[in-house]
Design a protein around this motif. Sequence first.
Motif, PDB file in Angstrom:
ATOM      1  N   ILE A   1      -5.936  -1.827  -0.114  1.00  0.00           N
ATOM      2  CA  ILE A   1      -5.055  -2.936   0.257  1.00  0.00           C
ATOM      3  C   ILE A   1      -5.490  -3.523   1.596  1.00  0.00           C
ATOM      4  O   ILE A   1      -5.386  -4.735   1.824  1.00  0.00           O
ATOM      5  CB  ILE A   1      -3.592  -2.472   0.306  1.00  0.00           C
ATOM      6  CG1 ILE A   1      -3.175  -1.872  -1.052  1.00  0.00           C
ATOM      7  CG2 ILE A   1      -2.668  -3.631   0.681  1.00  0.00           C
ATOM      8  CD1 ILE A   1      -3.368  -2.797  -2.241  1.00  0.00           C
TER       9      ILE A   1
ATOM     10  N   MET B   1      -4.332   2.655   1.275  1.00  0.00           N
ATOM     11  CA  MET B   1      -4.423   1.862   2.498  1.00  0.00           C
ATOM     12  C   MET B   1      -5.787   1.183   2.594  1.00  0.00           C
ATOM     13  O   MET B   1      -5.901   0.031   3.024  1.00  0.00           O
ATOM     14  CB  MET B   1      -4.179   2.757   3.713  1.00  0.00           C
ATOM     15  CG  MET B   1      -2.774   3.340   3.800  1.00  0.00           C
ATOM     16  SD  MET B   1      -1.556   2.181   4.427  1.00  0.00           S
ATOM     17  CE  MET B   1      -1.759   2.424   6.193  1.00  0.00           C
TER      18      MET B   1
ATOM     19  N   PRO C   1       0.828  -1.207   0.000  1.00  0.00           N
ATOM     20  CA  PRO C   1       0.000   0.000   0.000  1.00  0.00           C
ATOM     21  C   PRO C   1       0.861   1.255   0.000  1.00  0.00           C
ATOM     22  O   PRO C   1       2.067   1.213   0.272  1.00  0.00           O
ATOM     23  CB  PRO C   1      -0.767  -0.115   1.318  1.00  0.00           C
ATOM     24  CG  PRO C   1       0.225  -0.768   2.231  1.00  0.00           C
ATOM     25  CD  PRO C   1       1.012  -1.737   1.367  1.00  0.00           C
TER      26      PRO C   1
END
Length: 362
Positions: free
Chosen positions: A351, A348, A170
Amino acid sequence: MKSNGKKICIVVTSLGKGGAERSSALLSKLLSGLGYTIHIVMIVDEINNEFQGELLNLGKIDSRFPILKKIKKLKAFKSYLKIHHFDFVIDNRSRPSLLREFIVSRWLYDPRKTIYCIHSYRLNTYFSTVKCIAKYMYKDAYKLVAVSEEIKKAIASVYDLTNVITIYNPVGDLQSQAITDEQLVSDYILFYGRINDEVKNLSLLIESYHKSELPEHNISLIILGDGKDLEAIKLKVRAKNLNKDVIFKSFIDNPYSYVKRAKFTVLTSRYEGFPMTILESLALGTPVVSVDCKSGPSEMIRDGYNGLLVENNNSEKMALAMNRFIEDNPLYLKCKSNTKPSVAKFSMEHIGQAWEQLLTKN
């Protein structure tokens, strides 16, 4: 975030310099944000990245005798796992030693609760070269997580393992970290990372920059980082009479101001995994000129859309790509405008969903 009751142990060689180290630290934050209780077990005492969770630093264990030191670390780790009863162990280390990893995989870990991450296309840094032994060691693991599709396909093909999935690294919010009062040169391109010519192929970068028209346009090359080949690369720069054009900067924990202000970043590696420098550059709005090495660049860069992909080990084509971004302003502006949207799928949040799905799978 309220705890979900599950405990995760992330195992790392260190939290020091390098893309795999940054991604491991970021993973601790990501999983903590999802409500997992995070513990990190670190083998080497080196920290350059912020992390989330409780740390067991095995690097602080010392002994006069190297073999005794290794045994002490192993026993301390085994005791730690026994005390905490982790739901999962996520092993982010490189794993080239057959004997050590056989002990780790068959004595230290419970395979049913172990996730092994593979961060490089150079598979012999993660698997034994004896294929039948590698398959035996990892076939019962909960999952093998490759950081690129090309790595996943290579593992499945070479070792005939079916428990392999891809979860990309990420990228966090870097904008707030890309602020500095430091005076930077006005126009430059940037390489940042380890100065290791065997992997990063900085010789190709210097040769390509020398053949390009960038020095004539007063566009500098900044090389930001440290490593074993620093002096050798400086010698190559002097041999090309590029002393005034190539600027060396030592490693810093926060390179993002340099990345954000660069005209573009460059990557000339012989091989990679899923290079964080490309992901970070695009997230900060800076296009990338990269060789199309195995693996990672082609899964982030669309040639002519958010950067340029170049045949590997070809200094002529690399130089031409550098020139294109200087001479073809519409192309450059198009790529620059597409940088941030192109990495939305590596956020973020996205992922995190992939990890959540893996960790909650029955």
